[in-house]
Enzyme design. Structure first.
Site, mmCIF file in Angstrom:
data_model
loop_
_atom_site.group_PDB
_atom_site.id
_atom_site.type_symbol
_atom_site.label_atom_id
_atom_site.label_comp_id
_atom_site.label_asym_id
_atom_site.label_seq_id
_atom_site.Cartn_x
_atom_site.Cartn_y
_atom_site.Cartn_z
ATOM 1 N N PRO A 273 0.830 -1.205 0.000
ATOM 2 C CG PRO A 273 -0.827 -1.581 1.579
ATOM 3 C CD PRO A 273 0.484 -2.117 1.098
ATOM 4 C CD GLU A 274 2.434 3.331 -4.551
ATOM 5 O OE1 GLU A 274 2.494 4.560 -4.794
ATOM 6 O OE2 GLU A 274 2.609 2.467 -5.423
ATOM 7 C CG HIS B 272 -3.657 -15.482 8.680
ATOM 8 N ND1 HIS B 272 -2.369 -15.975 8.713
ATOM 9 C CD2 HIS B 272 -4.356 -16.295 7.836
ATOM 10 C CE1 HIS B 272 -2.281 -17.038 7.917
ATOM 11 N NE2 HIS B 272 -3.472 -17.254 7.394
ATOM 12 N NE ARG C 169 1.990 -12.132 0.398
ATOM 13 C CZ ARG C 169 2.304 -11.676 -0.808
ATOM 14 N NH1 ARG C 169 3.295 -10.803 -0.938
ATOM 15 N NH2 ARG C 169 1.638 -12.064 -1.870
#
Length: 301
Positions: A2-3, A104, A123
């Protein structure tokens, strides 16, 4: 990853349930994410009021009444889920299917606002850290970050000074977080196209040599620098208004997909006609510094 616009959208989604609320319960459900949790991570959060929720580059920063700051990074697959009675939203939920398995769900905050905030990261490239506010300048994760591209201090003159003498490509310079913080591959490609500048252009061309001879540190900004800064401001503000880009990961607070990807001029448009009026060129893609670069060779010089 994500930016800046996507992280800003997540911040705005979490703000109503975090700011002004007390952390009643904090849970770290595993010993680490990308980095190990501090031994006192939970203890420094429990019972603290979140006095403000900000953003620095791609980091979320929750100010605590104790004087600490909770630093949070989404990594590549991290997302927050806001759970309230009868309402379950996911600011920053990703476009491709996300793991819903509770295994998660690595961090949980129960807020006095009535919301449970759960951080899910399959991840485990995301991370969280509690830092004393008066130690932020010395924090390795933040030290050396350049100016915020939407901040008042970021202008053509500052960008020209940062790029003066750099023999790297303009795209590589813009992705360098020491030059400007928070820009990523998507929005650099878009800003370069909107300013009609080649990603292969040498970064030093944003600064005039004549300015250096006049004693201006780093030289004066060229018209290229002025166009580029304007394009960066425009593309980031447009993306934030659109709720970010849902290429891979992002979803707005409401649960709707961000839709700035429908406004892309070059990114992920290889082989399509350039949208610049009267250009007639075709969008090309090549690999640059290990990343895909999209550009129009005809109008980007």
């Amino acid at each position: 990853m994500p930016e800046l616009p996507e992280v800003e959208t997540v911040r705005r989604g979490l703000q109503p349930v975090m700011e002004g609320a007390k952390i009643l319960v904090a849970e770290a459900r595993r010993p680490d994410l990308r980095f190990p949790f501090q031994p006192d991570f939970v203890a420094r959060l429990k019972g603290q009021v979140v006095t403000g929720l900000g953003r620095r580059a791609k980091y979320l920063m929750a100010d605590l009444a104790s004087g600490d700051v909770l630093l949070m990074h989404l990594g590549m697959s991290g997302s927050f889920r806001v759970i309230k009675p009868g309402n379950d939203t996911q600011p920053g939920e990703f476009h491709y299917p996300r793991a819903k398995d509770s295994t998660h769900d690595h961090v949980m905050f129960r807020m006095s606002s009535g919301a449970d905030i759960v951080f899910n990261d399959p991840r485990r490239f995301g991370y969280m850290k509690v830092i004393a506010r008066n130690a932020l300048e010395d924090e390795p994760l933040l030290r050396g970050l350049g100016p915020e591209p939407l901040g008042n201090e970021f202008d053509a003159a500052m960008l020209a000074r940062s790029c003066a003498g750099k023999t790297t490509s303009l795209k590589a310079a813009l992705l360098d977080q020491r030059v400007v913080a928070g820009l990523g591959n998507i929005y650099v490609c878009e800003a370069l196209h909107r300013s009609h500048l080649s990603p292969r252009r040498i970064a030093a061309t944003l600064s005039t040599k004549s300015g250096q001879r006049k004693g201006v540190a780093g030289g004066e900004p060229t018209d290229h620098a002025k166009r580029l800064v304007g394009a960066i401001h425009t593309v980031l503000n447009d993306a934030i208004k659109a709720g970010g880009s849902s290429l891979r990961d992002h979803r707005q607070t409401s649960g709707e997909l961000g839709y700035f990807q429908h406004s892309f001029k070059v990114y992920d448009r290889e082989g399509e006609k350039c949208t610049t009026p009267r250009c007639g060129g075709t969008v090309k893609r090549f690999t640059q510094n290990g990343r895909s670069t999209f550009w129009c060779p005809k109008c980007q010089k």
